[in-house]
Structures are given as C-alpha cells and as structure tokens.
Design an enzyme around this catalytic site. Sequence first.
Site, PDB file in Angstrom:
ATOM      1  N   LYS A  95       3.340 -10.749  -4.727  1.00  0.00           N
ATOM      2  CA  LYS A  95       1.962 -11.685  -4.193  1.00  0.00           C
ATOM      3  C   LYS A  95       1.828 -13.078  -4.798  1.00  0.00           C
ATOM      4  CE  LYS A  95      -0.779  -7.280  -4.038  1.00  0.00           C
ATOM      5  NZ  LYS A  95      -2.194  -6.736  -4.327  1.00  0.00           N
ATOM      6  N   THR A 135      -3.770  -0.348 -10.507  1.00  0.00           N
ATOM      7  CA  THR A 135      -4.200  -1.507  -9.744  1.00  0.00           C
ATOM      8  C   THR A 135      -4.454  -2.460 -10.296  1.00  0.00           C
ATOM      9  OG1 THR A 135      -4.759   0.245  -7.674  1.00  0.00           O
ATOM     10  CG2 THR A 135      -5.790  -2.204  -7.681  1.00  0.00           C
ATOM     11  N   PHE A 161     -14.351  -6.827  -1.442  1.00  0.00           N
ATOM     12  CA  PHE A 161     -13.351  -7.617  -1.574  1.00  0.00           C
ATOM     13  C   PHE A 161     -12.240  -7.988  -0.346  1.00  0.00           C
ATOM     14  CE2 PHE A 161     -11.633  -3.768  -3.132  1.00  0.00           C
ATOM     15  CZ  PHE A 161     -10.471  -3.308  -2.458  1.00  0.00           C
ATOM     16  N   ARG A 174       5.280   3.448  -7.271  1.00  0.00           N
ATOM     17  CA  ARG A 174       3.690   3.099  -7.821  1.00  0.00           C
ATOM     18  C   ARG A 174       3.906   3.485  -9.291  1.00  0.00           C
ATOM     19  NH1 ARG A 174      -0.121   2.135  -3.882  1.00  0.00           N
ATOM     20  NH2 ARG A 174      -1.968   2.688  -5.289  1.00  0.00           N
ATOM     21  N   TYR A 223      -4.488  -5.693   6.045  1.00  0.00           N
ATOM     22  CA  TYR A 223      -5.692  -4.879   4.800  1.00  0.00           C
ATOM     23  C   TYR A 223      -6.449  -4.430   5.628  1.00  0.00           C
ATOM     24  CZ  TYR A 223      -3.177  -6.399   0.495  1.00  0.00           C
ATOM     25  OH  TYR A 223      -2.078  -6.523  -0.198  1.00  0.00           O
ATOM     26  N   GLU A 264       3.884  -0.439   7.404  1.00  0.00           N
ATOM     27  CA  GLU A 264       3.859  -1.648   6.718  1.00  0.00           C
ATOM     28  C   GLU A 264       5.166  -2.345   6.884  1.00  0.00           C
ATOM     29  OE1 GLU A 264       0.523  -0.415   3.481  1.00  0.00           O
ATOM     30  OE2 GLU A 264       2.654  -0.760   2.689  1.00  0.00           O
ATOM     31  N   HIS A 302       2.400  -5.554  -4.141  1.00  0.00           N
ATOM     32  CA  HIS A 302       1.775  -4.351  -3.429  1.00  0.00           C
ATOM     33  C   HIS A 302       2.842  -3.249  -3.465  1.00  0.00           C
ATOM     34  CE1 HIS A 302       0.152  -2.463   0.085  1.00  0.00           C
ATOM     35  NE2 HIS A 302       1.405  -2.162   0.500  1.00  0.00           N
ATOM     36  N   ARG A 304       2.911  -4.601 -13.194  1.00  0.00           N
ATOM     37  CA  ARG A 304       1.602  -5.296 -13.126  1.00  0.00           C
ATOM     38  C   ARG A 304       1.259  -5.676 -14.412  1.00  0.00           C
ATOM     39  NH1 ARG A 304      -1.077  -1.656  -8.188  1.00  0.00           N
ATOM     40  NH2 ARG A 304      -0.827  -3.071  -6.697  1.00  0.00           N
ATOM     41  N   ASN A 349      -2.611  -9.003  -8.611  1.00  0.00           N
ATOM     42  CA  ASN A 349      -2.000  -7.938  -9.387  1.00  0.00           C
ATOM     43  C   ASN A 349      -0.449  -7.903  -9.023  1.00  0.00           C
ATOM     44  OD1 ASN A 349      -2.295  -6.873  -7.022  1.00  0.00           O
ATOM     45  ND2 ASN A 349      -3.285  -4.867  -7.522  1.00  0.00           N
TER      46      ASN A 349
HETATM   47  P1  ATP Z   1      -1.902  -2.466  -3.498  1.00  0.00           P
HETATM   48  O1  ATP Z   1      -2.183  -1.669  -1.958  1.00  0.00           O
HETATM   49  O2  ATP Z   1      -1.622  -3.982  -3.239  1.00  0.00           O
HETATM   50  O3  ATP Z   1      -0.593  -2.044  -3.805  1.00  0.00           O
HETATM   51  P2  ATP Z   1      -3.295  -0.484  -4.749  1.00  0.00           P
HETATM   52  O4  ATP Z   1      -2.963   0.494  -3.897  1.00  0.00           O
HETATM   53  O5  ATP Z   1      -3.215  -0.287  -6.293  1.00  0.00           O
HETATM   54  O6  ATP Z   1      -2.818  -1.933  -4.504  1.00  0.00           O
HETATM   55  P3  ATP Z   1      -5.805  -1.035  -3.307  1.00  0.00           P
HETATM   56  O7  ATP Z   1      -6.951   0.107  -3.629  1.00  0.00           O
HETATM   57  O8  ATP Z   1      -5.172  -0.546  -2.009  1.00  0.00           O
HETATM   58  O9  ATP Z   1      -4.816  -0.898  -4.392  1.00  0.00           O
HETATM   59  O10 ATP Z   1      -6.465  -2.061  -3.342  1.00  0.00           O
HETATM   60  C1  ATP Z   1      -5.494  -3.143  -2.389  1.00  0.00           C
HETATM   61  C2  ATP Z   1      -5.734  -4.555  -3.094  1.00  0.00           C
HETATM   62  O11 ATP Z   1      -6.917  -5.091  -3.165  1.00  0.00           O
HETATM   63  C3  ATP Z   1      -5.114  -4.371  -4.719  1.00  0.00           C
HETATM   64  O12 ATP Z   1      -3.963  -4.420  -4.880  1.00  0.00           O
HETATM   65  C4  ATP Z   1      -5.785  -5.678  -5.113  1.00  0.00           C
HETATM   66  O13 ATP Z   1      -5.204  -6.918  -4.860  1.00  0.00           O
HETATM   67  C5  ATP Z   1      -7.078  -5.998  -4.323  1.00  0.00           C
HETATM   68  N1  ATP Z   1      -8.125  -5.119  -4.924  1.00  0.00           N
HETATM   69  C6  ATP Z   1      -8.501  -3.849  -5.345  1.00  0.00           C
HETATM   70  N2  ATP Z   1      -9.654  -3.719  -5.691  1.00  0.00           N
HETATM   71  C7  ATP Z   1     -10.162  -4.883  -6.005  1.00  0.00           C
HETATM   72  C8  ATP Z   1     -11.350  -5.380  -6.528  1.00  0.00           C
HETATM   73  N3  ATP Z   1     -12.083  -4.315  -7.202  1.00  0.00           N
HETATM   74  N4  ATP Z   1     -11.697  -6.691  -6.778  1.00  0.00           N
HETATM   75  C9  ATP Z   1     -10.816  -7.565  -6.248  1.00  0.00           C
HETATM   76  N5  ATP Z   1      -9.477  -7.043  -5.489  1.00  0.00           N
HETATM   77  C10 ATP Z   1      -9.151  -5.843  -5.634  1.00  0.00           C
HETATM   78 MG    MG Z   2      -3.257   0.135  -1.590  1.00  0.00          MG
END
Ligand code: ATP
Ligand code: MG
Length: 145
Positions: free
Chosen positions: A10, A92, A58, A86, A50, A127, A116, A103, A113
């Site tokens: 990111k 996350t 968010f 993962r 997304y 993706e 992805h 992370r 974070n």
């Molecule tokens: P990713 O999809 O990026 O691998 P993830 O699967 O762990 O992450 P998701 O729930 O899919 O988490 O959320 C996608 C992305 O949205 C997160 O990686 C983070 O960048 C952002 N995100 C998630 N929760 C929050 C939050 N509460 N506030 C701000 N940004 C968030």
């Molecule tokens: Mg995700």
Amino acid sequence: MGNITFTMIKPTAMNKGFAGKILEKITDGGFRIQAMKMLRMSKADAEKFYEVHKERPFYGELTEFMSSGPIVAAVLEKENAVEDYRKLIGATNPKDADEGTIRKLYATDIQANAVHGSDSDENALIEASFFFSKKEQFDKDGNLI
Ligand code: ATP
Ligand code: MG
C-alpha cells in the site's frame, strides 16, 4: 485452486521505503512471485477494486488512500496461498497483529496497514485478473501461465 493469492504493497509502506523488505518477507515465506508491477490506481480503479466494501464507513477514505500514490501489485504462488499469506501479514489492525508479521513490522495504522491479501481463492483469481493480463503471469519455469 488454492495455489495463488493477490497482494498489494500500500502507498504508505511504499513511501516509507518498505517495498524491498516486504518482498523479502514474502519470498522468505515460501511464496513465488508469479506476476508483479508498480502502478498508481485512479480513484475509480480503487472504487472498483474495493466495491465489496462500498457500504462500509471507511470506503471513501480507503479508496482515497489507495489511489494516493504508487503501489506494488503482485500475484503470489504457494500451496495454501490465501490462508498462509494472511498468516504472514497478520491482523487487519497492526495493533492486533502477531510479532514478526508484515503488518506488525511495517504498518502505520488500520487503514495504512502495509499490504493487502486476498480473502478467498475465488477473490484471488478475480483480483489477479483485475491487474494482470495472461501475458504478465509466469509459471516457475518462466513460461506464461
Ligand atoms: P485487505 O483486504 O487489505 O487484505 P483485510 O482483509 O484484513 O485487509 P478488510 O476488512 O478486507 O481487511 O478491509 C480492507 C481494508 O480496509 C483494510 O486492509 C484497511 O486498509 C481498511 N480498513 C478496514 N477496516 C478499517 C477501519 N475500521 N478504518 C479504516 N480503514 C479500515
Ligand atoms: Mg480484505
């Protein structure tokens, strides 16, 4: 199925110069890079990528952030790739991420974070094809997939 995942490094992690260290963790973790490029997503690209999070509070901030600077996108191959990746990246929210995870080491906060990682085999394929054509993905012998 089950042998690829998709990742992005990111913008904040890119800005901080962590790309090389993150890629080293990835290859040390037993993942093979099947495809990789550096690019900057448009806001529209990020919104499309997304789309599943469209209803989340968010979404606007996340798509703004993900289009704020260059990223590295990559397709990674390994047995059990989605789940193992993962594990390698951690929770996350970096505050909850285990020691030694990407992370924990390189994230700034829950949004920025560091990386992805796909959440299912099905999404990994979707993706990967969002970013890469068939001419940009290589098997272990260097031939097109
Ligand atoms: P990713 O999809 O990026 O691998 P993830 O699967 O762990 O992450 P998701 O729930 O899919 O988490 O959320 C996608 C992305 O949205 C997160 O990686 C983070 O960048 C952002 N995100 C998630 N929760 C929050 C939050 N509460 N506030 C701000 N940004 C968030
Ligand atoms: Mg995700």
